[in-house]
Design a protein around this motif. Structure first.
Motif, mmCIF file in Angstrom:
data_model
loop_
_atom_site.group_PDB
_atom_site.id
_atom_site.type_symbol
_atom_site.label_atom_id
_atom_site.label_comp_id
_atom_site.label_asym_id
_atom_site.label_seq_id
_atom_site.Cartn_x
_atom_site.Cartn_y
_atom_site.Cartn_z
ATOM 1 N N ARG A 80 -3.456 30.176 7.223
ATOM 2 C CA ARG A 80 -4.824 29.026 6.265
ATOM 3 C C ARG A 80 -4.592 27.831 5.904
ATOM 4 N N TYR A 81 -3.771 27.401 5.400
ATOM 5 C CA TYR A 81 -3.179 26.633 4.736
ATOM 6 C C TYR A 81 -2.288 25.425 5.246
ATOM 7 N N HIS A 134 -12.944 31.196 -5.726
ATOM 8 C CA HIS A 134 -12.718 32.733 -5.910
ATOM 9 C C HIS A 134 -11.651 32.686 -4.693
ATOM 10 N N GLN A 135 -11.997 32.415 -3.385
ATOM 11 C CA GLN A 135 -10.747 33.125 -2.341
ATOM 12 C C GLN A 135 -9.581 31.878 -2.366
ATOM 13 N N LEU A 136 -9.732 31.258 -2.914
ATOM 14 C CA LEU A 136 -8.662 29.894 -3.735
ATOM 15 C C LEU A 136 -7.674 30.148 -4.311
ATOM 16 N N GLU A 137 -8.631 30.568 -5.155
ATOM 17 C CA GLU A 137 -8.075 31.502 -6.909
ATOM 18 C C GLU A 137 -6.951 32.534 -5.956
ATOM 19 N N PHE A 138 -7.444 33.755 -5.010
ATOM 20 C CA PHE A 138 -7.074 34.731 -4.951
ATOM 21 C C PHE A 138 -5.398 34.229 -4.037
ATOM 22 N N ASP A 139 -5.959 33.267 -2.688
ATOM 23 C CA ASP A 139 -4.919 33.010 -2.255
ATOM 24 C C ASP A 139 -3.695 32.248 -2.651
ATOM 25 N N LEU A 140 -3.183 31.533 -4.329
ATOM 26 C CA LEU A 140 -2.715 30.804 -4.601
ATOM 27 C C LEU A 140 -2.075 32.656 -5.260
ATOM 28 N N ARG A 141 -2.626 33.164 -5.676
ATOM 29 C CA ARG A 141 -1.555 34.254 -5.877
ATOM 30 C C ARG A 141 -0.890 34.950 -5.303
ATOM 31 N N VAL A 142 -1.284 34.852 -3.841
ATOM 32 C CA VAL A 142 -0.384 35.757 -2.589
ATOM 33 C C VAL A 142 0.086 34.830 -2.267
ATOM 34 N N GLN A 188 -5.992 20.976 -5.430
ATOM 35 C CA GLN A 188 -7.927 21.255 -5.807
ATOM 36 C C GLN A 188 -8.413 22.390 -6.898
ATOM 37 N N MET A 189 -7.594 23.315 -6.459
ATOM 38 C CA MET A 189 -8.083 24.231 -7.445
ATOM 39 C C MET A 189 -7.896 24.659 -9.325
ATOM 40 N N ILE A 190 -6.275 24.124 -9.273
ATOM 41 C CA ILE A 190 -5.988 23.882 -10.234
ATOM 42 C C ILE A 190 -5.873 22.729 -11.212
ATOM 43 N N VAL A 191 -6.461 22.043 -10.980
ATOM 44 C CA VAL A 191 -7.253 20.789 -11.271
ATOM 45 C C VAL A 191 -8.457 21.131 -11.585
ATOM 46 N N VAL A 192 -9.549 21.578 -10.672
ATOM 47 C CA VAL A 192 -10.413 21.656 -11.129
ATOM 48 C C VAL A 192 -10.655 22.905 -11.809
ATOM 49 N N HIS A 193 -9.954 24.389 -11.617
ATOM 50 C CA HIS A 193 -9.327 24.931 -13.286
ATOM 51 C C HIS A 193 -9.368 24.179 -14.511
#
Length: 166
Positions: A34-35, A147-155, A116-121
């Protein structure tokens, strides 16, 4: 049964899917498929430019940001992957507020989507201070699929906590 401390708020069915990936030794494959890439943002100067470009694109009217940096002291034990602060200091009889964003250093080696997700947050906190519906709508506006990125970051964080394979 594997404890999934980063995924506790998610439905049991999703948690079970992650547990199955862990048991089969496929979590690393899932994440790398995925990444697959890594970003080139490795210095505080590059991170500042990166954050300012996102701010300029989505939050032009938000207050100016004075500092953006990777912070070695931020980690999962403090339950902080990023911080946004407004530090007030007295300078020559005037009160000046300096706005800062600090990003955990673990994001230097993460996928570009996670950075990108954490900077946006953290940028979204300059407009919405609480984690409420408006906050998450802003995050989703700035980064579709947030929301999917946040979930995948937690994974990904769950994967990082796994013991090395034997």
């Amino acid at each position: 049964m594997t404890a999934l401390k980063y995924l506790q708020a998610y439905p049991p069915a999703l948690q079970e899917q992650v547990r199955q990936l862990i048991e089969r030794g496929q979590l690393a494959d899932y994440l790398s498929q995925r990444y697959p890439g890594r970003h080139a943002v490795q210095s505080d100067k590059a991170l500042y430019s990166y954050a300012m470009a996102l701010k300029q694109e989505h939050l032009r009217n938000a207050p100016a940001i004075d500092k953006v940096l990777f912070d070695n002291r931020l980690d999962l034990t403090h339950r902080a992957l990023g911080l946004h602060t407004a530090v007030s200091r007295v300078q020559g009889g005037k009160l000046k507020a300096k706005k800062e964003i600090r990003i955990a250093s673990l994001f230097k080696d993460a996928a570009p989507q996670f950075l990108q997700m954490i900077v946006v947050h953290e940028l979204a906190h300059f407009r919405e201070s609480d984690h409420n519906k408006a906050f998450y709508q802003l995050c989703e506006h700035m980064l579709p699929g947030y929301h999917q990125l946040e979930f995948d970051l937690r994974v990904y964080l769950t994967y990082r906590d796994l013991p090395p394979p034997t």
